[in-house]
Design a protein around this motif. Structure first.
Motif, PDB file in Angstrom:
ATOM      1  N   ILE A   1       2.379   1.848  -3.480  1.00 40.60           N
ATOM      2  CA  ILE A   1       1.418   2.433  -4.417  1.00 40.60           C
ATOM      3  C   ILE A   1       1.294   3.941  -4.200  1.00 40.60           C
TER       4      ILE A   1
ATOM      5  N   SER B   1      -8.651  -0.440   2.636  1.00 41.15           N
ATOM      6  CA  SER B   1      -7.729  -1.572   2.487  1.00 41.15           C
ATOM      7  C   SER B   1      -7.622  -2.354   3.794  1.00 41.15           C
TER       8      SER B   1
ATOM      9  N   VAL C   1      -3.866  -4.371  -1.131  1.00 42.20           N
ATOM     10  CA  VAL C   1      -3.051  -3.590  -2.060  1.00 42.20           C
ATOM     11  C   VAL C   1      -3.879  -3.143  -3.273  1.00 42.20           C
ATOM     12  N   LEU C   2      -4.698  -4.066  -3.807  1.00 42.21           N
ATOM     13  CA  LEU C   2      -5.519  -3.709  -4.976  1.00 42.21           C
ATOM     14  C   LEU C   2      -6.482  -2.577  -4.636  1.00 42.21           C
ATOM     15  N   LEU C   3      -7.064  -2.638  -3.442  1.00 47.34           N
ATOM     16  CA  LEU C   3      -8.004  -1.598  -3.026  1.00 47.34           C
ATOM     17  C   LEU C   3      -7.290  -0.264  -2.838  1.00 47.34           C
ATOM     18  N   GLY C   4      -5.962  -0.330  -2.646  1.00 48.07           N
ATOM     19  CA  GLY C   4      -5.192   0.893  -2.461  1.00 48.07           C
ATOM     20  C   GLY C   4      -4.747   1.550  -3.763  1.00 48.07           C
ATOM     21  N   THR C   5      -5.070   0.910  -4.917  1.00 45.90           N
ATOM     22  CA  THR C   5      -4.576   1.448  -6.196  1.00 45.90           C
ATOM     23  C   THR C   5      -5.054   2.874  -6.453  1.00 45.90           C
ATOM     24  N   ARG C   6      -6.237   3.237  -5.931  1.00 39.65           N
ATOM     25  CA  ARG C   6      -6.741   4.590  -6.205  1.00 39.65           C
ATOM     26  C   ARG C   6      -5.836   5.651  -5.587  1.00 39.65           C
ATOM     27  N   ASN C   7      -5.076   5.287  -4.537  1.00 40.60           N
ATOM     28  CA  ASN C   7      -4.173   6.255  -3.921  1.00 40.60           C
ATOM     29  C   ASN C   7      -3.077   6.712  -4.888  1.00 40.60           C
TER      30      ASN C   7
ATOM     31  N   LEU D   1     -14.017  -4.494  -5.894  1.00 34.78           N
ATOM     32  CA  LEU D   1     -13.595  -5.133  -4.643  1.00 34.78           C
ATOM     33  C   LEU D   1     -14.612  -4.901  -3.536  1.00 34.78           C
TER      34      LEU D   1
ATOM     35  N   CYS E   1       0.835  -1.207   0.000  1.00 36.23           N
ATOM     36  CA  CYS E   1       0.000   0.000   0.000  1.00 36.23           C
ATOM     37  C   CYS E   1       0.869   1.256   0.000  1.00 36.23           C
TER      38      CYS E   1
ATOM     39  N   ALA F   1      -7.986   1.653 -12.323  1.00 35.07           N
ATOM     40  CA  ALA F   1      -7.796   2.138 -10.956  1.00 35.07           C
ATOM     41  C   ALA F   1      -9.099   2.682 -10.370  1.00 35.07           C
TER      42      ALA F   1
ATOM     43  N   LEU G   1     -11.451  -0.753  -9.903  1.00 33.52           N
ATOM     44  CA  LEU G   1     -11.041  -1.795  -8.954  1.00 33.52           C
ATOM     45  C   LEU G   1     -11.692  -1.634  -7.569  1.00 33.52           C
ATOM     46  N   PRO G   2     -11.669  -0.415  -6.987  1.00 33.00           N
ATOM     47  CA  PRO G   2     -12.311  -0.294  -5.671  1.00 33.00           C
ATOM     48  C   PRO G   2     -13.789  -0.654  -5.703  1.00 33.00           C
TER      49      PRO G   2
END
Lengths: 102, 241
Positions: free
Chosen positions: A20, B50, B72-78, A48, A17, A41, A44-45
């Motif tokens: 990223i 996340s 980590v995937l959920l954090g991609t928007r950051n 998920l 995290c 991007a 994805l949220p």
């Protein structure tokens, strides 16, 4: 999960995290400006969160079933539609599920 | 907005996030993390959705890899926030390393809402620090409090996670593609549950949704806009938007 494994997951997830976040501040603009990258991007949220809601509402390990959680999540959805604040949404859902389990 | 108003809003967002941290701390401990692990995530990962996701996968009996990957995937928007912020912050060296940790929904929203770069920087740092302090404080109180409960499911704590996700998801469901991705992801995840180990259905759903997002809108310019990506379910004051 054993505590050591859990610690590895905690540290690996945190490192990922952070990486990223750092990448966003460091990577040349053009990489993240690619419309496909931006689109994924942004989506994805959504994917998920929707999947997590569904799984945590009806799954118990690898079994599917309907129990008091469904009513709780239903109440949460109604509360969100009524524009209730975050804590009210969570507490209303918990209260509903707890009452049904009495 | 005056500099004082920026700081006042930042503290307000911090307080709201602290309340959110309480529920995170309680859920994390109820899912099987120790108090120390729960707090470590708030300090080190420091990105609410996340953390909730990781804890949810662990609670459902998922593996270490699946839980970390979901977070980590959920954090991609950051990363997208960082892209918007890098020009405003112009942070270099150690300052950039510190600023990176504070890149979250709330700090990004406050920064881009300001009229000029100095206030944008103030909004970012004030909100980032306020949220960091109060989120961690809330986590400790929630984690220790939950530790005192004997049977968390009696109090419906197992539904707090999905309820929180409903609140986090709803502001993002603004258009048909978003709804489509959400529905496909939920369906794929539920159908996969009996066939794969816990935690994997959510990752599978993410992969399928990414494909749907690409195929469904080839060359589509809409990326949802700022508002869709912001607001981790916390009530950001109206003037901050």
């Amino acid at each position: 999960m054993p505590s050591t494994t859990l610690w590895i997951a905690v540290l690996a997830g945190s490192l990922g995290c952070y990486g990223i976040k750092l990448a966003g501040l460091s990577v040349p603009d053009r990489v993240l400006e690619d419309p496909r990258v931006r689109r994924i991007a942004a989506m994805l949220p959504i994917a998920l969160l929707a999947a997590l809601i569904a799984v945590q509402t009806v799954a118990d390990g690898t079994a599917l079933g309907v129990d008091a959680r469904v009513a709780g999540v239903g109440v949460a959805i109604v509360a969100v539609l009524l524009r209730a604040p975050f804590l009210v949404v969570v507490l209303a859902a918990m209260a509903t599920t707890a009452l049904l389990r009495l | 907005m005056s500099r004082r108003a920026v700081v006042r809003d930042a503290v307000g967002i911090g307080v709201a996030t602290g309340a959110f941290g309480l529920s995170y701390g309680a859920i994390a401990v109820a899912s099987g993390l120790s108090v120390l692990q729960t707090c470590a995530l708030s300090v080190l990962m420091f990105t609410g959705a996340s953390q909730f996701a990781m804890v949810g996968v662990v609670g459902a009996g998922g593996g270490a890899l699946a839980s970390a990957a979901t977070a980590v995937l959920l954090g991609t928007r950051n990363a997208l926030y960082g892209l918007q912020l890098s020009a405003l912050l112009r942070a270099r060296g150690p300052r950039r390393l510190l600023a990176s940790q504070l890149v979250i929904d709330e700090s990004a929203a406050m920064a881009v809402a300001q009229d000029d770069p100095p206030r944008a920087r103030l909004g970012f740092w004030a909100t980032g620090v306020a949220v960091f302090v109060l989120w961690n404080l809330g986590t400790v109180v929630g984690a220790v409090g939950a530790d005192l409960l004997e049977d968390p499911s009696r109090f419906g704590l197992d539904v707090a996670g999905p309820a929180a996700f409903v609140a986090l998801l709803s502001p993002r469901l603004r258009d048909v593609p978003a709804w489509t991705v959400a529905m496909v992801a939920a369906l794929v995840a539920v159908v996969a549950v009996p066939f794969v180990s816990a935690g994997v259905p959510v990752l599978l759903a993410a992969v399928v949704a990414a494909v749907v997002a690409l195929v469904g809108r080839r060359g589509g310019a809409s990326d949802g806009g700022r508002d869709d990506e912001c607001g981790d379910g916390v009530d950001v004051p109206q003037e901050a938007r």
